[in-house]
Design an enzyme around this catalytic site. Structure first.
Site, PDB file in Angstrom:
ATOM      1  N   GLY A 163      13.594  23.597  44.528  1.00 31.55           N
ATOM      2  CA  GLY A 163      12.796  22.668  43.733  1.00 31.55           C
ATOM      3  C   GLY A 163      11.639  23.424  43.092  1.00 31.55           C
ATOM      4  N   GLU A 178      27.151  25.614  46.478  1.00 29.48           N
ATOM      5  CA  GLU A 178      26.374  26.761  46.006  1.00 29.48           C
ATOM      6  C   GLU A 178      27.176  28.058  46.160  1.00 29.48           C
ATOM      7  OE1 GLU A 178      21.884  25.215  47.132  1.00 29.48           O
ATOM      8  OE2 GLU A 178      23.123  26.070  48.683  1.00 29.48           O
ATOM      9  N   MET A 220      14.700  25.349  51.736  1.00 28.04           N
ATOM     10  CA  MET A 220      14.660  25.027  53.160  1.00 28.04           C
ATOM     11  C   MET A 220      15.173  26.135  54.087  1.00 28.04           C
ATOM     12  SD  MET A 220      15.776  20.987  52.834  1.00 28.04           S
ATOM     13  CE  MET A 220      15.447  20.591  54.539  1.00 28.04           C
ATOM     14  N   GLU A 221      15.453  27.323  53.559  1.00 26.36           N
ATOM     15  CA  GLU A 221      16.060  28.350  54.412  1.00 26.36           C
ATOM     16  C   GLU A 221      15.518  29.771  54.242  1.00 26.36           C
ATOM     17  OE1 GLU A 221      18.067  26.572  52.171  1.00 26.36           O
ATOM     18  OE2 GLU A 221      18.617  24.989  53.581  1.00 26.36           O
ATOM     19  N   ASP A 249      15.619  20.850  40.573  1.00 29.46           N
ATOM     20  CA  ASP A 249      14.774  19.649  40.451  1.00 29.46           C
ATOM     21  C   ASP A 249      13.318  20.105  40.455  1.00 29.46           C
ATOM     22  OD1 ASP A 249      15.825  19.866  43.551  1.00 29.46           O
ATOM     23  OD2 ASP A 249      13.678  19.506  43.426  1.00 29.46           O
TER      24      ASP A 249
HETATM   25  N1  ADE Z   1      16.211  22.558  47.396  1.00 26.12           N
HETATM   26  C1  ADE Z   1      16.388  22.098  46.138  1.00 26.12           C
HETATM   27  N2  ADE Z   1      15.460  21.212  45.795  1.00 26.12           N
HETATM   28  C2  ADE Z   1      14.639  21.095  46.874  1.00 26.12           C
HETATM   29  C3  ADE Z   1      13.493  20.305  47.145  1.00 26.12           C
HETATM   30  N3  ADE Z   1      13.014  19.466  46.241  1.00 26.12           N
HETATM   31  N4  ADE Z   1      12.916  20.425  48.360  1.00 26.12           N
HETATM   32  C4  ADE Z   1      13.430  21.275  49.291  1.00 26.12           C
HETATM   33  N5  ADE Z   1      14.504  22.020  49.080  1.00 26.12           N
HETATM   34  C5  ADE Z   1      15.112  21.939  47.877  1.00 26.12           C
END
Ligand code: ADE
Length: 251
Positions: free
Chosen positions: A78, A12, A194-195, A218
């Site tokens: 996501g 990234e 997640m951050e 995604d």
């Molecule tokens: N970062 C990218 N896709 C993610 C997902 N599905 N869940 C958590 N963090 C992500």
């Protein structure tokens, strides 16, 4: 006025490393930081690590040790909001931790001591990121359509709530349950990662402006892990590179 630019994964951070002028590597707290200049602006590039604790440590180090004046997070997320598709970009208006639960002592998602669930991002930085993302996608978005699964339209830019948690959300069931539970409390979440919420909280503690731009890799569903690997390799690093470089030129 040094700007910290954080990403979770080396991919990234991608092209930003290559564009960094007068790079200087520093090690601290088990992390590697790169100090240098991008388009004449002093910056520190940092990998946050994955998850909220790792990101909070990195953000605290950037505030304490590097004396940065603001932090910007770039990476992938996501998509869980309606119409938030792979290849779109989300600029976070604010953040919450979707896995935070001190109920029934405190309302669900509220972070004790802050009196709130949602941590704001900086409006001025958001405006620049939105402008940079829109300009980049207007120029280059169409080129990516071939790389995007099921893309029926050119990538779009969204602005709204982002949620972080220490989970990779990878089933349609979890993703829709998470979205529905948040929506029932008026938290209309567009994307999960997640951050970011951890960095937003650290920046709030230190009084530093924070903003985040995430490319949707995604749909946080059963094929999230497949889309993710393909996308990070082929698309996300180029997005981050171009959007952040445009943003830095506007500072
Ligand atoms: N970062 C990218 N896709 C993610 C997902 N599905 N869940 C958590 N963090 C992500």
């Amino acid at each position: 006025m040094t700007t910290a630019i954080l990403s979770a994964l080396p991919e990234e951070q991608g092209g930003l490393m290559h564009a960094l002028q007068q790079p200087e590597q520093l090690q601290h707290a088990g992390r590697i930081f790169w100090r240098g200049h991008l388009h004449g602006q002093p910056v520190v590039l940092a990998l946050s690590g994955i998850g909220k604790v790792a990101a909070a440590t990195t953000a605290a180090a950037l505030a304490e040790r590097f004396g940065v004046a603001r932090m910007v997070f770039t990476g992938v997320a996501g998509g869980v909001g309606e119409g938030v598709q792979v290849g779109d970009v989300v600029v976070a208006q604010d953040y919450l931790q979707h896995d935070f639960d001190a109920s029934p002592i405190f309302p669900r998602w509220e972070v004790p001591g802050y009196g709130r669930a949602r941590m704001d991002c900086d409006a001025a930085l958001n405006a620049l990121l939105l402008e940079a993302a829109r300009a980049y996608l207007a120029d280059a978005g169409a080129h990516f359509v071939a790389d995007l699964p099921n893309a029926a339209r050119a990538p779009q830019v969204h602005h709204g709530l982002m949620a972080s948690g220490d989970r990779f959300v990878s089933t349609a069931q979890e993703s829709s349950a998470l979205r529905a539970a948040l929506l029932a409390s008026d938290h209309d979440v567009l994307a999960v990662e997640m951050e970011g919420a951890a960095v937003a909280q650290v920046c709030r503690d230190y009084g530093l402006p924070f903003a985040a731009v995430r490319t949707i890799s995604d749909r946080a569903d059963d094929s999230a892990h497949v889309d993710f690997a393909h996308f990070v390799q082929n698309v996300a690093s180029r997005y981050a590179d171009h959007i952040v470089q445009r943003f830095v030129r506007m500072l």
